[in-house]
Design an enzyme around this catalytic site. Structure first.
Site, mmCIF file in Angstrom:
data_model
loop_
_atom_site.group_PDB
_atom_site.id
_atom_site.type_symbol
_atom_site.label_atom_id
_atom_site.label_comp_id
_atom_site.label_asym_id
_atom_site.label_seq_id
_atom_site.Cartn_x
_atom_site.Cartn_y
_atom_site.Cartn_z
ATOM 1 C CE1 TYR A 110 22.233 -16.020 -28.083
ATOM 2 C CE2 TYR A 110 20.914 -17.179 -26.449
ATOM 3 C CZ TYR A 110 21.729 -17.199 -27.566
ATOM 4 O OH TYR A 110 22.012 -18.389 -28.169
ATOM 5 C CD1 TRP A 112 17.977 -19.540 -29.799
ATOM 6 C CD2 TRP A 112 16.929 -20.728 -31.388
ATOM 7 N NE1 TRP A 112 18.894 -20.395 -30.357
ATOM 8 C CE2 TRP A 112 18.273 -21.140 -31.330
ATOM 9 C CE3 TRP A 112 16.076 -21.341 -32.299
ATOM 10 C CZ2 TRP A 112 18.790 -22.124 -32.164
ATOM 11 C CZ3 TRP A 112 16.598 -22.322 -33.130
ATOM 12 C CH2 TRP A 112 17.943 -22.710 -33.064
HETATM 13 N N1 LIG Z 1 22.155 -25.216 -18.348
HETATM 14 C C1 LIG Z 1 22.053 -24.946 -19.639
HETATM 15 N N2 LIG Z 1 21.573 -23.754 -20.046
HETATM 16 C C2 LIG Z 1 21.468 -23.488 -21.365
HETATM 17 C C3 LIG Z 1 21.838 -24.442 -22.326
HETATM 18 C C4 LIG Z 1 22.354 -25.686 -21.873
HETATM 19 O O1 LIG Z 1 22.725 -26.555 -22.663
HETATM 20 N N3 LIG Z 1 22.429 -25.904 -20.536
HETATM 21 N N4 LIG Z 1 21.723 -24.152 -23.667
HETATM 22 C C5 LIG Z 1 21.825 -22.750 -24.037
HETATM 23 C C6 LIG Z 1 21.485 -22.507 -25.430
HETATM 24 S S1 LIG Z 1 22.389 -23.396 -26.572
HETATM 25 C C7 LIG Z 1 20.595 -21.572 -25.832
HETATM 26 S S2 LIG Z 1 20.493 -21.192 -27.493
HETATM 27 C C8 LIG Z 1 19.784 -20.825 -24.876
HETATM 28 C C9 LIG Z 1 18.339 -20.567 -25.362
HETATM 29 O O2 LIG Z 1 17.762 -19.553 -24.622
HETATM 30 P P1 LIG Z 1 16.565 -18.670 -25.211
HETATM 31 O O3 LIG Z 1 16.726 -18.463 -26.669
HETATM 32 O O4 LIG Z 1 16.437 -17.473 -24.359
HETATM 33 O O5 LIG Z 1 15.327 -19.648 -24.958
HETATM 34 P P2 LIG Z 1 13.873 -19.649 -25.597
HETATM 35 O O6 LIG Z 1 13.025 -20.474 -24.706
HETATM 36 O O7 LIG Z 1 13.938 -20.047 -27.021
HETATM 37 O O8 LIG Z 1 13.426 -18.127 -25.468
HETATM 38 C C10 LIG Z 1 12.688 -17.466 -26.426
HETATM 39 C C11 LIG Z 1 11.626 -16.630 -25.740
HETATM 40 O O9 LIG Z 1 11.018 -15.794 -26.719
HETATM 41 C C12 LIG Z 1 9.598 -15.825 -26.547
HETATM 42 N N5 LIG Z 1 9.017 -15.522 -27.859
HETATM 43 C C13 LIG Z 1 8.688 -16.356 -28.865
HETATM 44 N N6 LIG Z 1 8.237 -15.679 -29.931
HETATM 45 C C14 LIG Z 1 8.277 -14.365 -29.603
HETATM 46 C C15 LIG Z 1 7.960 -13.165 -30.302
HETATM 47 O O10 LIG Z 1 7.542 -13.172 -31.434
HETATM 48 N N7 LIG Z 1 8.157 -11.995 -29.634
HETATM 49 C C16 LIG Z 1 8.621 -11.948 -28.355
HETATM 50 N N8 LIG Z 1 8.787 -10.750 -27.791
HETATM 51 N N9 LIG Z 1 8.921 -13.066 -27.678
HETATM 52 C C17 LIG Z 1 8.768 -14.258 -28.296
HETATM 53 C C18 LIG Z 1 9.303 -17.207 -26.030
HETATM 54 O O11 LIG Z 1 8.068 -17.220 -25.355
HETATM 55 C C19 LIG Z 1 10.517 -17.462 -25.122
HETATM 56 O O12 LIG Z 1 10.279 -17.063 -23.808
HETATM 57 O O13 LIG Z 1 19.745 -21.527 -23.625
HETATM 58 C C20 LIG Z 1 21.056 -21.783 -23.124
HETATM 59 N N10 LIG Z 1 20.983 -22.273 -21.766
HETATM 60 N N1 LIG Z 2 14.717 -30.624 -29.244
HETATM 61 C C1 LIG Z 2 15.585 -29.604 -29.155
HETATM 62 N N2 LIG Z 2 16.626 -29.534 -30.005
HETATM 63 C C2 LIG Z 2 17.527 -28.530 -29.901
HETATM 64 C C3 LIG Z 2 17.372 -27.507 -28.952
HETATM 65 C C4 LIG Z 2 16.272 -27.614 -28.042
HETATM 66 O O1 LIG Z 2 16.087 -26.768 -27.150
HETATM 67 N N3 LIG Z 2 15.414 -28.662 -28.183
HETATM 68 N N4 LIG Z 2 18.277 -26.456 -28.913
HETATM 69 C C5 LIG Z 2 19.064 -26.201 -30.101
HETATM 70 C C6 LIG Z 2 20.197 -25.333 -29.817
HETATM 71 S S1 LIG Z 2 19.897 -23.667 -29.614
HETATM 72 C C7 LIG Z 2 21.467 -25.764 -29.795
HETATM 73 S S2 LIG Z 2 22.751 -24.657 -29.586
HETATM 74 C C8 LIG Z 2 21.800 -27.168 -29.976
HETATM 75 C C9 LIG Z 2 22.746 -27.597 -28.874
HETATM 76 O O2 LIG Z 2 23.440 -28.715 -29.209
HETATM 77 P P1 LIG Z 2 24.243 -29.472 -28.062
HETATM 78 O O3 LIG Z 2 24.788 -28.499 -27.122
HETATM 79 O O4 LIG Z 2 25.207 -30.384 -28.683
HETATM 80 O O5 LIG Z 2 23.019 -30.276 -27.409
HETATM 81 P P2 LIG Z 2 22.815 -30.906 -25.962
HETATM 82 O O6 LIG Z 2 21.568 -31.696 -26.049
HETATM 83 O O7 LIG Z 2 22.857 -29.861 -24.921
HETATM 84 O O8 LIG Z 2 24.055 -31.843 -25.767
HETATM 85 C C10 LIG Z 2 24.266 -32.956 -26.613
HETATM 86 C C11 LIG Z 2 24.727 -34.107 -25.792
HETATM 87 O O9 LIG Z 2 26.066 -33.925 -25.352
HETATM 88 C C12 LIG Z 2 26.262 -34.807 -24.264
HETATM 89 N N5 LIG Z 2 27.281 -34.280 -23.362
HETATM 90 C C13 LIG Z 2 27.139 -33.392 -22.360
HETATM 91 N N6 LIG Z 2 28.329 -33.169 -21.758
HETATM 92 C C14 LIG Z 2 29.223 -33.939 -22.393
HETATM 93 C C15 LIG Z 2 30.628 -34.169 -22.238
HETATM 94 O O10 LIG Z 2 31.297 -33.587 -21.386
HETATM 95 N N7 LIG Z 2 31.198 -35.048 -23.089
HETATM 96 C C16 LIG Z 2 30.507 -35.706 -24.046
HETATM 97 N N8 LIG Z 2 31.164 -36.544 -24.843
HETATM 98 N N9 LIG Z 2 29.192 -35.527 -24.201
HETATM 99 C C17 LIG Z 2 28.567 -34.657 -23.401
HETATM 100 C C18 LIG Z 2 24.927 -34.908 -23.549
HETATM 101 O O11 LIG Z 2 24.648 -36.249 -23.254
HETATM 102 C C19 LIG Z 2 23.960 -34.267 -24.503
HETATM 103 O O12 LIG Z 2 22.783 -35.014 -24.715
HETATM 104 O O13 LIG Z 2 20.631 -27.978 -29.897
HETATM 105 C C20 LIG Z 2 19.582 -27.493 -30.707
HETATM 106 N N10 LIG Z 2 18.565 -28.507 -30.769
HETATM 107 MO MO LIG Z 3 21.739 -22.723 -28.720
#
Ligand SMILES: Nc1nc2c(c(=O)[nH]1)N[C@H]1C(S)=C(S)[C@@H](COP(=O)(O)OP(=O)(O)OC[C@H]3O[C@@H](n4cnc5c(=O)[nH]c(N)nc54)[C@H](O)[C@@H]3O)O[C@H]1N2
Ligand SMILES: Nc1nc2c(c(=O)[nH]1)N[C@H]1C(S)=C(S)[C@@H](COP(=O)(O)OP(=O)(O)OC[C@H]3O[C@@H](n4cnc5c(=O)[nH]c(N)nc54)[C@H](O)[C@@H]3O)O[C@H]1N2
Ligand SMILES: [Mo]
Length: 762
Positions: A110, A112
């Site tokens: 998993y 991005w």
């Molecule tokens: N506590 C908490 N945890 C969360 C979340 C949260 O809201 N709270 N959000 C979750 C969400 S929504 C998501 S989507 C995940 C994201 O989790 P990930 O998608 O695992 O996070 P990234 O940092 O985007 O990881 C991508 C990795 O790929 C590497 N990379 C980039 N380009 C390449 C390439 O071309 N080849 C290879 N081999 N590697 C490459 C980058 O250096 C990086 O280490 O995290 C989740 N974790």
């Molecule tokens: N700059 C930037 N943008 C991103 C990403 C990133 O890593 N960096 N990740 C991308 C990815 S993979 C995803 S999946 C999306 C994720 O999209 P989301 O999961 O929606 O994004 P978050 O910033 O984790 O959360 C949005 C807001 O929800 C609020 N929140 C948290 N808990 C609660 C709750 O219990 N109730 C309410 N009402 N609000 C709450 C928090 O204040 C938080 O700022 O974002 C995407 N956009």
């Molecule tokens: Mo995500």
């Protein structure tokens, strides 16, 4: 040497890049009205010391061979040649494949990765394992929407139909009167979209809507979750209590006969069950405004008044991903839909329900007539899966049964995990537990561009090129621009792209032809481009040939105006255009879900007390949300990401009242802790955070002072040290990392500098 600028594209925007020594000059794509500052993270990325330069093998694995090993995360690395590295990987894959079959290999991988369509690392891993070893244990769903993507098909339809093709931003700007955004509409989030995002339009749409008079209500613990342009209101509920709030609002609408009964009876099933639950006919507990007020921390009068303002207005309800990334995360997603239905709004222009609007840059947008093809992944010969966030559970409990979406499955016994393009030590919860889980493996293989914590736990680390060092095509199905991603620089050190690495491994395993089909990277790009060209020709759309596309760097594709089409058609004629649910209607009660008999997710939406809630030992909610200054953990060493830190540490925001009672001043180092570990961060005191809440974004690279500690101390500020590793419910088993509970104090221990960006010894 200064090169000429080239076109390129990232998940956070398209740009022109020019190399000048080790620095890049970046100019955003001219067609982008609001380019993302995340582009600045590229400036120093190319030859940054944190990059992986050579193939490396963990000393313990090299000397003692594969097997469970407590040294993972705390060992030295030995540089080897590419030839040796590929030999080691191929031999180990063959050993595990021959002994345990694909059931012994976890290839979920998993993550991005970077934006190119072809070099999408996860697809590369899948194709490689399918074509060379006959398959692998896979993961399903995402960390983003693990709960909603399983729930929504039961109750209304495919998640993408509701999110990407749901109510469009144009409609909102033109028609919505009230937008209730649970989790807000932060511009920090909509600056990214997987595959790329050439036009950042959310700010402009919110501005237009606000000027016309749309009332934006951001329900969130953080004021900063709604941009100033929306001129909106901030409603701060206690985290994790939105479901109770909506039940309270529904109770007022029911009691005051403000519900749209005609809509409910024609377009939904299960409203009577919902009413019975709210009135307490099921169990004697009445879920009225007073009941909700107790749970959410706002007054009953406020809830009553809030409810009364909605009927008769064009109301749009949206629920952010964040709310479902939490225990019982299904409930607010489901109840948001019920609220929209009770108001009779679904299917009206700018009204109803849309999921996760603004959480990503491709929601509320339109689809291209034809998308650029993805790399075919081949056929997986086995059907073994886990919901993606159950990785530690799986590795720690081989053979154990678990529930998922009506099925009873068992965890396979995994010997080898293969990861490329993801960072589990960024994305997973309870990192000490994750380390224990990875210590069970015989072998962990990682392809990485940089020494992330995940690379530091691997047995074999293969250096991957970054996107800037290779050619690809960039474009998302909801983005009308397709980009030639032209290489900006030579590969760093000995790095190779994931495809080239897999091609060499496939050769050693005797499957090169099956993996490559005789094509190199350029061959695949031309092949996929030709497919796009053919599909467009069927719609009488002509595009230039590949060479010309590559020279011009960008191409505009025709789009469909498809926002809201499923719900609009359903509203117009529910018999002719039923929803893809068992009843063909919105399911306020789902007989299917009820039949699974899950206490933690019954047949209609409910309020369930979470396991985690603040108490005397852990009085604060921690919000671990997406970072504003980077995408996840990517390029955390980049200029813009570093500019958001203080003295190299991540910043944790807390309310002035809480700071005062804890004796904490702005800029001091604080320690957040709970039974899972300790995290340091620099305190920012701000009234943009509601009392009782602290906020520390995800993405700071894990930097444990003692990596083997049972309760590690991360000196950099990674909140996943603290989050609890449990599934959202038996129905969806999603990630629940968004919120947890912690104690906070001024840090009094020894302070050592952050070392996350210094490569391991070897
Ligand atoms: N506590 C908490 N945890 C969360 C979340 C949260 O809201 N709270 N959000 C979750 C969400 S929504 C998501 S989507 C995940 C994201 O989790 P990930 O998608 O695992 O996070 P990234 O940092 O985007 O990881 C991508 C990795 O790929 C590497 N990379 C980039 N380009 C390449 C390439 O071309 N080849 C290879 N081999 N590697 C490459 C980058 O250096 C990086 O280490 O995290 C989740 N974790
Ligand atoms: N700059 C930037 N943008 C991103 C990403 C990133 O890593 N960096 N990740 C991308 C990815 S993979 C995803 S999946 C999306 C994720 O999209 P989301 O999961 O929606 O994004 P978050 O910033 O984790 O959360 C949005 C807001 O929800 C609020 N929140 C948290 N808990 C609660 C709750 O219990 N109730 C309410 N009402 N609000 C709450 C928090 O204040 C938080 O700022 O974002 C995407 N956009
Ligand atoms: Mo995500």
């Amino acid at each position: 040497m200064t090169q000429k600028p080239v076109m390129h594209s990232a998940h956070w925007g398209a740009f022109h890049a020019q190399q000048a020594g080790d620095r890049l000059t970046i100019k955003p794509f001219a067609g982008d009205p609001d380019p993302s500052p995340l582009l600045q993270n590229f400036h120093t990325a190319l030859n940054h010391p944190a990059r992986v330069s050579r193939p490396m093998v963990r000393r313990g694995w090299l000397e003692d061979g594969p097997g469970p090993d407590q040294r993972r995360g705390n060992d030295e690395y030995v540089a080897v040649s590419w030839e040796q590295a590929c030999e080691l990987v191929a031999r180990e894959l063959k050993r595990v494949g021959d002994t345990h079959g694909p059931e012994g290999i976890f290839g979920g991988s998993y993550g991005w990765s970077s934006a190119g369509r072809f070099h999408h690392a996860q697809s590369q891993v899948h194709r490689f394992l399918n074509t060379t070893l006959g398959g692998y244990v896979r993961s399903v769903n995402s960390y983003s929407s693990g709960s909603a993507s399983v729930l929504l098909p039961h109750i209304v339809g495919d998640m993408n139909e509701i999110a990407r093709r749901g109510v469009s931003w144009e409609e909102i700007a033109q028609h919505s009167e009230i937008v209730i955004a649970f989790g807000g509409l932060a511009l920090k989030n909509s600056q990214v979209a997987s595959g790329g995002l050439s036009e950042h339009t959310e700010r402009g749409f919110m501005q237009q809507a606000a000027q016309r008079g749309t009332r934006f209500i951001s329900v969130s613990p953080l004021k900063s979750d709604l941009p100033a342009e929306a001129k909106g209101e901030w409603l701060a509920l206690r985290p994790g209590t939105d479901a109770a709030f909506i039940l309270g609002v529904l109770s007022v609408l029911i009691d005051e006969q403000l519900t749209d009964e005609a809509f409910l009876s024609r377009y939904t099933v299960g409203w009577p069950e919902m009413v019975a639950y709210i009135r307490g006919e099921e169990d004697g507990t009445q879920r009225d405004a007073a009941w909700a007020a107790e749970i959410c921390g706002v007054s009953a009068a406020f809830i009553t008044d809030f409810a009364r303002q909605l009927p008769g207005k064009r109301v749009l309800v949206t629920v952010a991903h964040a709310l479902q990334r939490s225990e019982h995360g299904e409930q607010p997603v489901w109840l948001g839909l019920v609220l929209a239905a009770a108001l009779g709004q679904p299917g009206l222009p700018g009204g109803g329900y849309t999921y996760a609007l603004g959480a990503l840059g491709h929601y509320g947008k339109h689809h291209n007539l034809v998308s650029f093809p993805a790399l075919p992944q081949g056929k997986n010969g086995i059907d073994r899966l886990i919901p993606v966030a159950r990785i530690s559970d799986m590795l720690l409990n081989p053979g154990k049964p678990f529930d998922y979406n009506g099925r009873r499955l068992t965890y396979p016994h995994i010997r080898l995990a293969y990861w490329a393009g993801g960072n589990p030590f960024h994305h997973h919860q309870d990192l000490a537990r994750l380390r224990q889980a990875f210590c069970q493996l015989d072998t962990l293989i990682v392809h990485e561009i940089a020494w992330t914590a995940s690379a530091r736990h691997a047995d074999i680390v293969l250096p991957a090129t970054m996107t800037l060092e290779r050619e690809d095509v960039g474009g998302a199905p909801t983005d009308r621009h397709l980009f030639a991603m032209q290489p900006v620089a030579q590969p760093h050190g000995e790095a190779k792209d994931d495809y080239t690495i897999f091609t060499e491994l496939a050769r050693l395993l005797g499957s090169e032809e099956a993996f490559t089909e005789g094509r190199d990277t350029r061959g695949w790009l031309e092949h996929h481009y030709a497919q796009l060209q053919q599909k467009l020709a069927m719609h009488q759309v002509e595009i230039p040939d590949f060479e010309q596309f590559w020279q011009q760097g960008v191409l505009e594709l025709p789009q469909l105006k498809d926002g809201g089409r499923m719900m609009n058609a359903f509203r117009a004629d529910p018999e002719a255009s039923p929803l893809p649910t068992p009843s063909g209607k919105i399911e306020i009660y789902s007989a299917t879900i009820a039949s699974f008999d899950y206490e933690n997710c019954p047949g209609h939406p409910v309020w369930r007390e979470p396991q985690q809630k603040p108490d005397a030992d852990h009085p604060f909610w921690l919000i671990a949300n997406q970072p504003a200054t980077r995408l996840h953990s990517q390029l955390d060493f980049g200029d813009y990401s570093l500019s958001g830190k203080r003295d190299g540490r991540e910043v944790c925001s807390l309310n002035p009242d809480n700071a005062a009672s804890l004796g904490i001043n702005d800029g001091e180092i604080i320690e957040l802790y709970n039974p899972r570990g300790h995290v340091l961060a620099s305190a920012r005191v701000t009234d943009s955070v509601m009392p009782g809440v602290v906020q520390l974004p995800t993405g700071a690279w894990y930097d444990p002072v003692d990596p083997t500690a049972l309760r590690p101390l991360c000196r950099h500020g990674n909140p996943n040290v603290l989050t609890l590793d449990i599934g959202t419910s038996s129905l969806t088993q999603g990630c629940s990392g968004q919120i947890t509970v912690v104690q906070v104090r001024k840090y009094a221990g020894e302070l050592t500098p952050v070392q996350a960006f210094i490569p391991p010894q070897g």
